[in-house]
Scaffold this motif. Structure first.
Motif, short mmCIF file in Angstrom:
data_model
loop_
_atom_site.label_atom_id
_atom_site.label_comp_id
_atom_site.label_asym_id
_atom_site.label_seq_id
_atom_site.Cartn_x
_atom_site.Cartn_y
_atom_site.Cartn_z
N VAL A 217 -1.00 -8.54 -19.20
CA VAL A 217 -1.91 -7.60 -18.55
C VAL A 217 -1.38 -7.40 -17.13
N CYS A 218 -1.09 -6.17 -16.78
CA CYS A 218 -0.64 -5.88 -15.42
C CYS A 218 -1.85 -5.59 -14.54
N VAL A 219 -1.95 -6.30 -13.43
CA VAL A 219 -3.05 -6.11 -12.48
C VAL A 219 -2.43 -5.68 -11.15
N GLY A 220 -2.67 -4.43 -10.78
CA GLY A 220 -2.15 -3.93 -9.51
C GLY A 220 -3.08 -4.26 -8.37
N VAL A 221 -2.54 -4.86 -7.32
CA VAL A 221 -3.36 -5.26 -6.17
C VAL A 221 -2.96 -4.42 -4.96
N MET A 222 -3.85 -4.42 -3.95
CA MET A 222 -3.66 -3.52 -2.81
C MET A 222 -4.26 -4.15 -1.56
N ALA A 223 -3.64 -3.86 -0.43
CA ALA A 223 -4.20 -4.30 0.86
C ALA A 223 -5.34 -3.35 1.22
N TRP A 224 -6.41 -3.45 0.48
CA TRP A 224 -7.53 -2.50 0.58
C TRP A 224 -8.58 -3.06 1.54
N ARG A 260 0.68 -10.04 -14.90
CA ARG A 260 1.72 -9.64 -13.96
C ARG A 260 1.05 -8.88 -12.83
N LEU A 261 1.19 -9.37 -11.60
CA LEU A 261 0.63 -8.70 -10.44
C LEU A 261 1.60 -7.64 -9.93
N LEU A 262 1.08 -6.43 -9.70
CA LEU A 262 1.89 -5.32 -9.22
C LEU A 262 1.49 -4.96 -7.80
N THR A 263 2.46 -4.50 -7.03
CA THR A 263 2.19 -3.95 -5.70
C THR A 263 2.75 -2.52 -5.66
N GLY A 264 2.39 -1.77 -4.62
CA GLY A 264 2.92 -0.42 -4.47
C GLY A 264 3.38 -0.14 -3.06
N ASP A 265 3.22 -1.15 -2.19
CA ASP A 265 3.58 -1.02 -0.78
C ASP A 265 3.89 -2.41 -0.26
N GLU A 266 4.75 -2.47 0.74
CA GLU A 266 5.07 -3.77 1.34
C GLU A 266 3.81 -4.48 1.83
N LEU A 267 2.80 -3.71 2.25
CA LEU A 267 1.56 -4.30 2.76
C LEU A 267 0.79 -5.07 1.70
N ASP A 268 1.08 -4.80 0.41
CA ASP A 268 0.33 -5.44 -0.67
C ASP A 268 0.82 -6.84 -1.00
N ARG A 269 1.98 -7.21 -0.54
CA ARG A 269 2.56 -8.49 -0.95
C ARG A 269 1.70 -9.70 -0.56
N VAL A 271 -1.47 -9.82 -0.45
CA VAL A 271 -2.61 -9.84 -1.37
C VAL A 271 -2.19 -10.45 -2.70
N ALA A 272 -1.02 -10.06 -3.20
CA ALA A 272 -0.52 -10.66 -4.44
C ALA A 272 -0.32 -12.16 -4.27
N ALA A 273 0.20 -12.58 -3.11
CA ALA A 273 0.39 -14.01 -2.86
C ALA A 273 -0.94 -14.75 -2.82
N ALA A 274 -1.98 -14.12 -2.24
CA ALA A 274 -3.30 -14.75 -2.17
C ALA A 274 -3.90 -14.93 -3.56
#
Length: 410
Positions: A217-224, A260-269, A271-274
Motif C-alpha cells: 500500500v503506497c501512502v503519500g505524505v506531505m509537509a501539510w 511504501r511511504l511516498l513524498t513529492g517534495d524535499e520538504l516531505d522527507r 514527515v516520512a521519517a517521522a
C-alpha cells in the motif's frame, strides 16, 4: 496536429522548476514535450527556481528566478532584510529584460494562482505579477496554462494574484474550482477553458507482470500545515494530520500489509521519517522517487494508494491504481470526481484514522472494477490535454509576419 509555423519563435518557461517538487517539474516536462513535438524550431529557455537542475535534466538554458538566493528563507537579520528588499528591485529589471527576449512566455500548470500552501505575497506572487506586467508592457504574450487557483483572503496576495491573472494574454485552469475562484476575485473568465492537469500527457510506465502475492500500500505524505489563511493553526493542523496518518499506517501494519511511504517534495522527507520512526516496523519503507516517472513506477506496483500531494494522486490515477485522497484542497476533490472516485476523499485537516481505514477497505473491495474503468478515464484526460495544446498553438504562436514585426518593434 502539425505546426505550420516556419519562423523560429522564442519561448520562455517560467516557474519553480528544479526546486525539489516533482509536480512542478512534471508540468515543465509536459510542456517541453508539446513544444518539441509541435514547435521543434522554437528557441526555448527557462526562468526558474533551480536552473542548474533544469539545464542538466531537460537540456535547455535556464536562469535563476530570483537574484537573491535566500528569497525563500526567512529574513532574520538586517542584512537579510536589506538583501530581500534590494532583490525585489533587481528582480523587476531582470524579469522585464528576460520577458523582452521572448515572443511567448508559458507558465505551465502548477498552483501559481492559489494559496493552499503558506506563502508570502512578496515571494512567488510578486514574481508572477512582474512576469505578467512585463509581458503586457513589452508585448510578449504570457500564458497561464492549466494552472491551479484558489480564492485568497490575504489582501496583498489577492491583489497580486488578481492582477497577474488579468494581465496574462491567455488563461486556462486545471479544474472548475480554480476557474470559479479567480472569477470570484473579480477576473472575467468567460473565455477561459478548463482542462485536466498537464501531467496527464506524460508517458505512463509499462505495467509489471501480475502477481499472486499482495502488493504494498503506497501512502503519500506531505509537509501539510494548512493553507495560507490558516497560519495561526499551522502546528495544530500538522499535528492532527501526522497523528492520523501514523495511526492509519500502524493499522495497516497490524494487518500485515507492507507500506511504501511516498513524498513529492524535499520538504516531505521529515514527515516520512517521522512516520517511519513512530510506526517502527520493517513493513514500512520510504520510496526514493526523484521524479514523477519514479513515483508512477512505485504506485504501479501497489495494490492501493492513499496520498495527500496532488501530483501523487495524479501518478496513482494515471497508472490505474485504486486511490484514496487525503484532500487538502478542492483541487484534489475535483480531480477525484473527474476520475470517478469522488466518494474516496478524506479531509487532511481532520484525519480520522478509523474512518480512513473504513474508506480504504471499501475502496479495496472495488479494486477490480476500478482497474477496468480508470484506463478509460485516463484516456479521456489525455485527449483533453491534447485539446489544451491545440488551443495553445492557436492562441499563442504567431504567424511569420507578426513574429518579424514584433522583433523589429523592439
Amino acid at each position: 496536429m502539425t505546426s505550420t509555423n516556419k519562423t523560429q519563435v522564442r519561448v520562455g518557461l517560467f516557474g519553480l522548476f528544479g526546486a525539489g517538487n516533482s509536480g512542478n517539474d512534471a508540468s515543465l516536462e509536459a510542456v517541453l514535450g508539446y513544444l518539441r513535438a509541435e514547435h521543434p524550431d522554437a528557441e526555448v529557455d527557462a526562468l526558474c527556481g533551480g536552473p542548474e537542475i533544469v539545464t542538466a535534466r531537460y537540456g535547455i538554458p535556464a536562469a535563476r528566478l530570483n537574484w537573491n538566493r535566500g528569497e525563500y528563507r526567512t529574513a532574520s537579520s538586517p542584512a537579510a532584510i536589506a538583501a530581500k528588499g534590494l532583490g525585489k528591485l533587481i528582480d523587476a529589471a531582470r524579469t522585464a529584460a528576460w520577458v523582452r527576449r521572448h515572443d511567448v512566455v508559458i507558465v505551465p500548470g502548477t498552483g501559481v494562482l492559489e494559496t493552499t500552501l503558506p506563502l508570502r505575497p512578496w515571494g512567488f506572487p510578486y514574481s508572477l505579477f512582474l512576469l505578467c506586467a512585463s509581458g503586457r508592457l513589452l508585448r510578449s504574450r504570457v500564458a497561464l496554462v492549466s494552472v491551479g487557483a484558489s480564492e485568497i483572503g490575504h489582501r496583498a496576495t489577492r491583489t497580486l494574484v488578481r492582477w497577474s491573472a488579468r494581465l496574462a494574454a491567455y488563461r486556462s485552469f486545471r479544474g472548475t474550482y480554480s476557474r470559479d475562484a479567480i472569477r470570484a476575485m473579480g477576473v472575467d473568465t468567460a473565455g477561459d477553458e478548463v482542462y485536466p492537469d498537464l501531467a496527464f500527457s506524460l508517458p505512463t510506465p509499462p505495467s509489471g507482470e501480475p502477481s499472486d502475492q499482495p502488493g504494498p500500500v503506497c501512502v503519500g505524505v506531505m509537509a501539510w500545515h494548512g493553507s495560507n489563511d490558516e497560519r495561526a493553526r499551522a502546528e495544530e493542523i500538522h499535528r492532527r494530520y501526522l497523528d492520523g496518518t501514523v495511526r492509519f499506517v500502524r493499522a495497516l501494519v497490524e494487518d500485515g500489509r507492507p507500506v511504501r511511504l511516498l513524498t513529492g517534495d524535499e520538504l516531505d522527507r521529515p514527515v516520512a521519517a517521522a512516520v517511519l520512526d513512530a510506526v517502527d516496523s520493517p513493513l514500512v519503507t520510504v520510496a526514493e522517487a526523484a521524479s514523477l516517472a519514479d513515483l508512477m513506477k512505485e504506485v504501479a506496483a501497489a495494490d492501493t494508494v492513499v496520498a495527500t500531494r496532488y501530483h501523487n494522486l495524479i501518478c496513482a490515477l494515471k497508472v490505474g491504481t485504486p486511490t484514496l485522497a487525503l484532500s487538502y484542497s478542492e483541487k484534489s476533490d475535483d480531480l477525484m470526481a473527474l476520475m470517478g472516485l469522488g466518494a474516496y476523499c478524506h479531509s487532511a485537516r481532520e484525519v480520522d484514522a478509523d474512518r480512513l481505514l473504513e474508506q480504504f477497505r471499501e475502496l479495496e473491495q472495488r479494486s477490480a472494477e476500478l482497474r477496468r474503468t480508470l484506463p478509460e478515464r485516463n484516456q479521456d484526460a489525455a485527449r483533453r490535454v491534447e485539446d489544451q495544446f491545440t488551443a495553445l498553438t492557436a492562441a499563442l504562436f504567431p504567424a511569420t509576419d507578426h513574429a518579424h514585426a514584433h522583433r523589429e518593434t523592439r
